[in-house]
Motif scaffolding. Sequence first.
Motif, PDB file in Angstrom:
ATOM      1  N   PRO A 107     -11.966  82.747  59.406  1.00 41.07           N
ATOM      2  CA  PRO A 107     -13.178  83.309  59.777  1.00 41.07           C
ATOM      3  C   PRO A 107     -12.905  84.772  60.157  1.00 41.07           C
ATOM      4  O   PRO A 107     -13.774  85.638  59.488  1.00 41.07           O
ATOM      5  CB  PRO A 107     -13.751  82.559  60.739  1.00 41.07           C
ATOM      6  CG  PRO A 107     -12.845  81.163  60.876  1.00 41.07           C
ATOM      7  CD  PRO A 107     -11.707  81.339  60.100  1.00 41.07           C
ATOM      8  N   ILE A 112     -15.964  87.389  60.841  1.00 37.63           N
ATOM      9  CA  ILE A 112     -16.700  86.924  61.991  1.00 37.63           C
ATOM     10  C   ILE A 112     -15.811  87.253  63.114  1.00 37.63           C
ATOM     11  O   ILE A 112     -14.586  87.004  63.353  1.00 37.63           O
ATOM     12  CB  ILE A 112     -16.596  85.295  61.948  1.00 37.63           C
ATOM     13  CG1 ILE A 112     -17.540  84.971  60.606  1.00 37.63           C
ATOM     14  CG2 ILE A 112     -17.202  84.833  63.078  1.00 37.63           C
ATOM     15  CD1 ILE A 112     -17.622  83.617  60.521  1.00 37.63           C
ATOM     16  N   ILE A 121     -16.899  77.309  65.296  1.00 42.63           N
ATOM     17  CA  ILE A 121     -16.323  77.133  64.035  1.00 42.63           C
ATOM     18  C   ILE A 121     -15.062  76.403  64.208  1.00 42.63           C
ATOM     19  O   ILE A 121     -14.647  75.408  63.563  1.00 42.63           O
ATOM     20  CB  ILE A 121     -15.901  78.421  63.131  1.00 42.63           C
ATOM     21  CG1 ILE A 121     -17.095  79.128  62.836  1.00 42.63           C
ATOM     22  CG2 ILE A 121     -15.005  77.990  62.116  1.00 42.63           C
ATOM     23  CD1 ILE A 121     -16.784  80.364  62.000  1.00 42.63           C
ATOM     24  N   VAL A 162     -12.934  78.473  56.885  1.00 42.57           N
ATOM     25  CA  VAL A 162     -13.623  79.589  56.071  1.00 42.57           C
ATOM     26  C   VAL A 162     -14.948  78.961  55.495  1.00 42.57           C
ATOM     27  O   VAL A 162     -15.503  79.820  54.601  1.00 42.57           O
ATOM     28  CB  VAL A 162     -12.586  80.081  55.124  1.00 42.57           C
ATOM     29  CG1 VAL A 162     -11.548  80.717  55.913  1.00 42.57           C
ATOM     30  CG2 VAL A 162     -12.189  79.123  54.244  1.00 42.57           C
TER      31      VAL A 162
END
Lengths: 249, 285, 288
Positions: A107, A112, A121, A162
Amino acid sequence: MIKFELKDLEVFYGDFQALKGIDMKIPANEITAFIGPSGCGKTTFLKCLNRMNDLVEGCRVYGQVTLDGEDIYNDYDVNLLRKRVGMVFQKPLPFKMSIYDNIAFGPRTHGIRSKSALDEIVEQSLTQATLWDEVKDRLNMDALSFSGGQQQRICIARALAVRPEVLLMDEPTSALDPISTGKIEEVVMELKKKYSIVIVTHNMQQAVRISDKTAFFLLGEVIEFGDTEKLFSVPKDKRTEEYITGRFG
Amino acid sequence: MKSKSIKEKVMHIVFLAAAMVCIMAVVLICVFLLANGVPAMGKIGVFNFLLGKTWRPGQDIYGILPMILGSIYVTAGAIIIGVPIGIMTAVFMARYCPKKIYAPLKGAIDLLAGIPSVVYGFFGLVIIVPFVRDTFGGSGNSILTACVLLGFMILPTIIGVCESSLRAVPEEYYQNALALGATHERSIFKVVLPTAKSGVLTGVVLGIGRAIGETMAVIMIAGNQARMPKGLLKGVRTLTANIVMEMGYAADLHREALIATGVVLFVFILLINLCLAAIKKGVEQ
Amino acid sequence: MKNPINQSTFKRRMREYQKRPASFVMFILVMLCACVTVLSFVFLVGYLLYKGIPNISWDLFALNYNSENVSLLPSLINTVTITFLALSVSGPTGIFAAIYLVEYAKKGNKLVKLMDLTSETLSGIPSIVYGLFGMLFFVVALDWGFSVLAGACTLAIMVLPLIMRTTQEALRSVPAEFREGAFGLGADKVRVIFKIVLPPAVPGILSGVILAVGRIVGETASLIYTAGTVAEIPESLFSSGRTLAVHMYALFNEGLYIEKAYATGVVLLVIVCAMNLLSNYVAKKLTR
Ligand SMILES: Nc1ncnc2c1ncn2[C@@H]1O[C@H](COP(=O)(O)OP(=O)(O)OP(=O)(O)O)[C@@H](O)[C@H]1O
Ligand SMILES: [Mg+2]
């Protein structure tokens, strides 16, 4: 629905032809298993789907590969492709950092940054990999200090973080004990609802247990490709039958 | 049969003796340095010696703080310049370099490691000193000059060690990172390089050792004034330079004070070796 | 034949970088640093050759040094003498010590640990500290005075760890089966070492020795107060004589012969370069 469509795919390593003109349609939201003897080109095929073959010196790919109708070899952003098509390797290999950072690596790569988004996440991915309850108090521990099975699930979670659409798995359980293998299979079955999965396996029972479609590879060619049940119960090709019944050379 | 076993025994003893010679060498070095240096420290006073700000042998004032600081400043500067360039070049060598130019490049860097320090010093003298003088003013014989030259001199050490530790990282780490959609650069700098951390650190520490111990090149370009370092463009004298500059004519306490300077240098190097050992231990765990 | 579809072009890579500026910056930095290293190397060597080669003349190789010809031949001869002497001491010692460590000492032996510590310590010591020791021990305690012999012995200790380590590595890379096979035939240990283990290790050992030659040739600091700085061919091992590197430093110090210093630099560079190439060449033989 078709996820990947391959037309006349040929791969060469130098002068050696590893794949000899393959046409295949890989369905979305199903599990497709690849079986076949060692060296027949399963890994090579898999690596064409996320263009990991680009790294191999002297490797040439011919033909066409499309993902959702888009040609992934023609001016397609490789990094974006690999975000959409995740990969789990045979040997679990978490990075030398904490579990949290391992999962957050993907990520973060894709921009992110916010802590709360990352936290979410990480939790979600670990939950999907059925690992959350085991590690939630140890997120800052070095990922390498976990067992092989746990490490492989960390790698699956890392790939899931991801938010890929396709998950390629190259013999993900061949280095694991039966219990860990069972866990991973559970995870894979669960994931199929949201992801398209391609899994290479040497374990015929595993293919039967989890996959919807199976492709049998031999010497760089796909001999037979179809519903797993049919392929294993009434194989059309003699060579397939010989292979699945274990009477193969 | 008997003669054979005698030959065996003799050779065994010869080999063992050779090993003993090595240990003896270290023991002798320690004994001679300490025996000649420590009494001087006693006479001058350890405190006065290590923390004294004035070095004036004519008046029997021996404070080597200026030289200690000089060595530290110059080494720090060399690290600031040499480490980033060295690591980046190592990354280039291990991860970017096209096969065709690798061999000549590697050869060049090996050669760089072998070039005598006088030659470096001479190069610094005719190129870097005038450059610093013309660009920043001052005499050109300065801390800055020394830092640049030393930074350059430690490059081969750092590049060599870092490159081999980068190459020792299994290729799978890189592939795993790429498979997550990371770029070549992100995979290298966020995954491969941190995995090779201890090797990189070893390279840096070895570089520090080399910079502290460097003598001739520094003497030729740093100015060598035995006073507290006052600025980047002012001259500086390192511990090593102190010994070479004055040993030729020193006598009595002055001479012992110089040997004591050598002891301090020796202790620095031992500390660095301790660091290396600690890094190694960290890897094994 | 049609083109492969997986060829990554420069244009394609640049387009991928466009969306990822951080990666692009790192890419540029890596290239920049590599260029800095290469360019400064090329500049250093190029400048030295450019300034030095025109200054090389027959005068420089006259047998006797005087302030007219500033001949470097005596220093060159001294360099060869000192190198030879130093190696004849440290070569056998280092190699035998390594043989003891690899072939005789048992694993986890206290002595092995001690030796590791010693060679680590020795290899970290700056050359000026060796010089101090050499002066205190050989020059003063043994009363050899500033002499070629004192310089050579000092350097012998300096290169000892280098030779020892490369020999250890070379010996360790000889497969254990070689030894087992020979022992199985009833050969005794010394024979096995000299006939079986050493031959395949020779290239590795030799490349270490050649590297040591390079170190000796380039050494200055530890020689000034052991071998001294006399620019003549020494009459005996107990008289002073300077090596090429010391010669170059002396020229710099006197400040009168900068051109000659360039020329000396070129000669030094050529020797060091030759040693490096030779060492690489020999080491390559090992892998074959
Ligand atoms: N980098 C490479 N260079 C040259 N040949 C290669 C390379 N990678 C694979 N091959 C060859 O391509 C063929 C297919 O290899 P691949 O790894 O795809 O087989 P596989 O079906 O995955 O085998 P396994 O079941 O053992 O993993 C093999 O004959 C192999 O020798
Ligand atoms: Mg495979």
